[in-house]
Design a protein around this motif. Structure first.
Motif, short mmCIF file in Angstrom:
data_model
loop_
_atom_site.label_atom_id
_atom_site.label_comp_id
_atom_site.label_asym_id
_atom_site.label_seq_id
_atom_site.Cartn_x
_atom_site.Cartn_y
_atom_site.Cartn_z
N GLN A 1 -1.10 28.81 2.02
CA GLN A 1 -0.93 27.71 2.95
C GLN A 1 -1.12 28.25 4.36
O GLN A 1 -0.42 29.19 4.77
N GLU B 1 -0.84 19.52 4.56
CA GLU B 1 -1.04 20.92 4.22
C GLU B 1 -2.52 21.27 4.35
O GLU B 1 -3.38 20.53 3.92
N ILE C 1 1.68 16.77 -2.68
CA ILE C 1 0.68 17.64 -2.07
C ILE C 1 0.26 18.72 -3.05
O ILE C 1 -0.93 18.97 -3.25
N THR D 1 -4.68 18.42 2.54
CA THR D 1 -3.97 17.38 1.81
C THR D 1 -2.97 16.66 2.69
O THR D 1 -2.27 17.28 3.48
N TYR E 1 -4.65 24.40 3.04
CA TYR E 1 -4.53 25.52 2.11
C TYR E 1 -5.90 26.14 1.93
O TYR E 1 -6.87 25.44 1.62
N ALA F 1 3.32 14.15 5.10
CA ALA F 1 3.35 15.60 5.03
C ALA F 1 1.90 16.06 4.97
O ALA F 1 1.04 15.37 4.40
N GLY G 1 -4.92 21.02 10.92
CA GLY G 1 -3.57 20.52 10.67
C GLY G 1 -2.99 19.82 11.88
O GLY G 1 -2.37 18.75 11.76
N LEU H 1 5.96 16.84 -0.73
CA LEU H 1 5.48 18.21 -0.96
C LEU H 1 5.05 18.39 -2.41
O LEU H 1 4.08 19.12 -2.68
N SER I 1 -6.19 14.50 -0.99
CA SER I 1 -6.57 15.91 -0.92
C SER I 1 -8.08 16.01 -0.99
O SER I 1 -8.73 15.32 -1.78
N ARG J 1 -3.48 19.03 -4.47
CA ARG J 1 -4.20 20.26 -4.16
C ARG J 1 -4.64 20.97 -5.43
O ARG J 1 -5.79 21.42 -5.54
N GLY K 1 1.32 23.79 7.48
CA GLY K 1 2.17 22.83 6.78
C GLY K 1 3.03 22.08 7.76
O GLY K 1 3.52 22.67 8.74
N CYS K 2 3.19 20.80 7.52
CA CYS K 2 4.00 19.98 8.41
C CYS K 2 4.55 18.79 7.62
O CYS K 2 3.82 18.14 6.88
#
Length: 156
Positions: free
Chosen positions: A55, A48, A72, A132, A50, A46, A31, A69, A117, A76, A58-59
């Motif tokens: 998760q 992720e 994502i 993702t 996972y 953004a 990440g 989001l 993803s 995902r 996350g950013c």
């Protein structure tokens, strides 16, 4: 970044980018690497990571919104359900003259096949999660993930 990879190239990436191991620390590394690569491109994305049902990273960078989001989550979900990158899923259906989200067994509010993803899969093991990115055109989202995974694997 305008190259459209073929279905065979996309499948090759999935084979090439399997992981020898994956931990919470590796998720943080991946990440953080994605965030560094995105910042170098001044990309508003953004991110992720996972795995193992949760998760792990996350950013949301400046310039993103809650919509990223949602994208994502949908990307995902598609990877986790079908076991292939979200770009592959979309390209595969387009190649067959179909649109992924319009298939009768797909709830488009939960699934989509837009690039960005990618499955996290262990060597000799199964699918453990997905990494993702959302915010760039789909092939650029996909390429950002591929670049980060290649760098992560080169360092392991």
């Amino acid at each position: 970044m305008h190259h459209s990879p073929s279905l065979s190239e996309l499948l090759q990436q999935e084979t090439e980018l399997q992981l020898p191991r994956f931990s919470h620390d590796a998720a943080w590394q991946l990440g953080s690497l994605l965030r560094t690569l995105a910042a170098a491109q001044q990309a508003a994305v953004a991110i992720e990571v996972y795995a193992y049902g949760q998760q792990l990273f996350g950013c949301a960078m400046a310039g993103t919104s809650v919509d990223n989001l949602h994208w994502i989550a949908r990307k995902r979900n598609s990877v986790l359900r079908f076991g292939h990158s979200s770009l592959y899923l979309g390209e595969y259906q387009r190649d067959k003259g179909h649109e992924f989200e319009l298939q009768p067994h797909i709830d488009a509010s939960q699934y989509c096949a837009h690039g960005g993803s990618f499955p996290l899969r262990l060597h000799g093991g199964g699918l453990i999660g997905a990494v993702t990115v959302s915010g760039l055109p789909q092939r650029e989202d996909h390429q950002l993930v591929i670049s980060a995974l290649r760098q992560l694997l080169a360092g392991s």
